[in-house]
Design an enzyme around this catalytic site. Sequence first.
Site, short mmCIF file in Angstrom:
data_model
loop_
_atom_site.label_atom_id
_atom_site.label_comp_id
_atom_site.label_asym_id
_atom_site.label_seq_id
_atom_site.Cartn_x
_atom_site.Cartn_y
_atom_site.Cartn_z
N LYS A 26 0.83 -1.21 0.00
CA LYS A 26 0.00 0.00 0.00
C LYS A 26 0.87 1.26 0.00
O LYS A 26 0.63 2.18 -0.77
CB LYS A 26 -0.94 -0.03 1.21
N SER A 27 1.88 1.28 0.86
CA SER A 27 2.73 2.48 0.95
C SER A 27 3.42 2.76 -0.39
O SER A 27 3.47 3.90 -0.86
CB SER A 27 3.80 2.28 2.03
N ARG A 33 2.88 5.98 -3.20
CA ARG A 33 4.04 6.78 -3.60
C ARG A 33 4.29 6.70 -5.10
O ARG A 33 4.71 7.68 -5.74
CB ARG A 33 5.27 6.34 -2.81
N ARG A 60 -8.73 11.97 12.60
CA ARG A 60 -7.28 11.74 12.79
C ARG A 60 -6.49 13.05 12.77
O ARG A 60 -6.86 14.01 12.10
CB ARG A 60 -6.78 10.75 11.72
N GLN A 101 4.64 9.05 7.33
CA GLN A 101 3.69 9.88 6.57
C GLN A 101 4.10 11.35 6.66
O GLN A 101 4.10 12.07 5.66
CB GLN A 101 2.27 9.69 7.11
N ASP A 134 1.88 -1.19 11.96
CA ASP A 134 0.55 -1.65 11.53
C ASP A 134 0.28 -3.11 11.93
O ASP A 134 -0.81 -3.63 11.67
CB ASP A 134 0.41 -1.51 10.01
N LYS A 136 -4.69 5.72 14.86
CA LYS A 136 -4.76 5.05 13.55
C LYS A 136 -6.22 5.07 13.07
O LYS A 136 -7.01 5.89 13.53
CB LYS A 136 -4.20 3.63 13.66
N ARG A 182 -6.66 1.80 17.94
CA ARG A 182 -6.34 0.37 17.79
C ARG A 182 -5.96 -0.31 19.09
O ARG A 182 -6.20 -1.49 19.26
CB ARG A 182 -5.18 0.20 16.81
N ARG A 205 -7.52 -3.36 9.70
CA ARG A 205 -6.59 -4.29 10.36
C ARG A 205 -7.22 -4.93 11.59
O ARG A 205 -6.88 -6.07 11.93
CB ARG A 205 -5.27 -3.59 10.69
C1 S3P Z 1 2.50 4.66 6.35
C2 S3P Z 1 3.08 4.99 7.53
C3 S3P Z 1 2.56 4.57 8.85
C4 S3P Z 1 1.56 3.43 8.72
C5 S3P Z 1 0.59 3.63 7.59
C6 S3P Z 1 1.32 3.77 6.28
C7 S3P Z 1 3.09 5.17 5.09
O1 S3P Z 1 1.90 5.66 9.45
O2 S3P Z 1 0.86 3.25 9.93
O3 S3P Z 1 -0.31 2.56 7.50
O4 S3P Z 1 2.76 4.68 4.02
O5 S3P Z 1 3.90 6.11 5.18
P1 S3P Z 1 2.71 6.75 10.32
O6 S3P Z 1 3.73 7.26 9.43
O7 S3P Z 1 1.74 7.79 10.71
O8 S3P Z 1 3.24 5.99 11.49
#
Ligand code: S3P
Length: 450
Positions: free
Chosen positions: A22-23, A27, A123, A170, A321, A348, A352, A396
């Site tokens: 996903k990350s 990007r 959030r 993030q 996560d 989150k 969580r 999750r």
């Molecule tokens: C992510 C960073 C994490 C993670 C999220 C995805 C990312 O969050 O929990 O599911 O893709 O950069 P944080 O950076 O807020 O910890």
Amino acid sequence: MFKLRANKSLSLNGEIKVPGDKSISHRSIILGSLAVGETLVNGLLESEDVLHTVQAMEKFGAIIEKIEEQKWSIHGRGVGGLDEPEAPLYLGNSGTGVRLLMGVAASHPFNTFFFGDKSLSKRPMRRVSTPLKMMGADFISRAEGSLPLVCIGPRHILPIQYELPVASAQVKSAILIAALGAAGETTIIEPEPTRDHTELMLQQFGAEISTNTVKQSGREVTITGQPELRAQNINVPSDPSSAAFPTVAALISPNSFITIKNVCANPLRFGLFEILLKMGANIDIVFHEQANPEKIADITIQSSRLQGIEICSEIAPRMIDEYPILAVAAAFAEGTTTMQGLKELRVKESDRLSAIADGLTLCGIKVEETIDSLTVYGTGGSVKGGALIETNMDHRIAMAFLVLGIASEQPVEIDDATTIETSFPHFCELMSSVGAKLTKTAGPREVTPL
Ligand code: S3P
């Protein structure tokens, strides 16, 4: 919205591939849109969260097309070359989507409106807007700094030096993306290293970016602004955070043996596997020889007798996560597992930490929850289950408790399975293909066996 029930399954067997990371998917869409030329993305995660980012980048003027299953083409507009979106950007449930796109918006001299679903609207966004304001952007939001909000981009975004108050990939990524538009060097100092997909991908696209270790365990990232990003071919490996669910399912179901292929094995995402190995899990990790810029591995998992352990806070960013599913593993382990440094779990997709503690308690597990830690008293294998879990729009939590129900004595039901679509499309089909017994239900009456 529909319910799902997990019933005790005999054993899990087979070779599977979970969807793209996903990350990395978010990007690839964003950086592809900021590059010059056509970027091809192979293995894109086609989940709700990522598709919201696709729609948002289209509103910024990028041309994005699906060529075939999981294969996408992006014609980018170049750094600083995006258009003002004519409509507000809806990011659904996605914290990554909105936070990274705030970085995109901040480096363009126009106004961008953001909103999301009920969970995303709760959030915290100040962690992103604060450094972006230092760079010259402005934000109007609700009193708490949360969505909906509007980003007012400055004529010229400025480089900054910024020490992150919380370890967050993030926030780091939002600043790095905004810094692409700034003349000069931007430096970000993180208290603990967080996932570095943005850094790796920016380097791949031709940006000048370097990292150094600072203050024992921290990291400093420096980027030179106003590069010309050149289009790339990107292969998205499978998501280790999604692989975590079949991994733990196989560990806690007797006589199981599964292999998960092509998993992203970035060391900053691999904390769960490190911890499971320490708990005595029978996991074999075979790294691919030619994987660049992300490490990739095939992972084979066999049913195991797990031992509870103490998990310190330093590892939290590397497995942030994975705590819901780790807590499920801990419930089946022998002895006590204590997890520290979990404060971030409270902000989150749901709180969580409470969701895990409440759900495990309903399933007959003794737990102790503090503001930032969780202790799970393992049963050595016999977990009662027999609960209806409220997912609170958190994918999750939904998947972790379905995994628990696959191995508990009584079935476990989740109240809303639609949330799983945000990160793991076809979760049920994939888990069923290795032998998990998942049943779609509507209220008290069963309607569709999968
Ligand atoms: C992510 C960073 C994490 C993670 C999220 C995805 C990312 O969050 O929990 O599911 O893709 O950069 P944080 O950076 O807020 O910890």
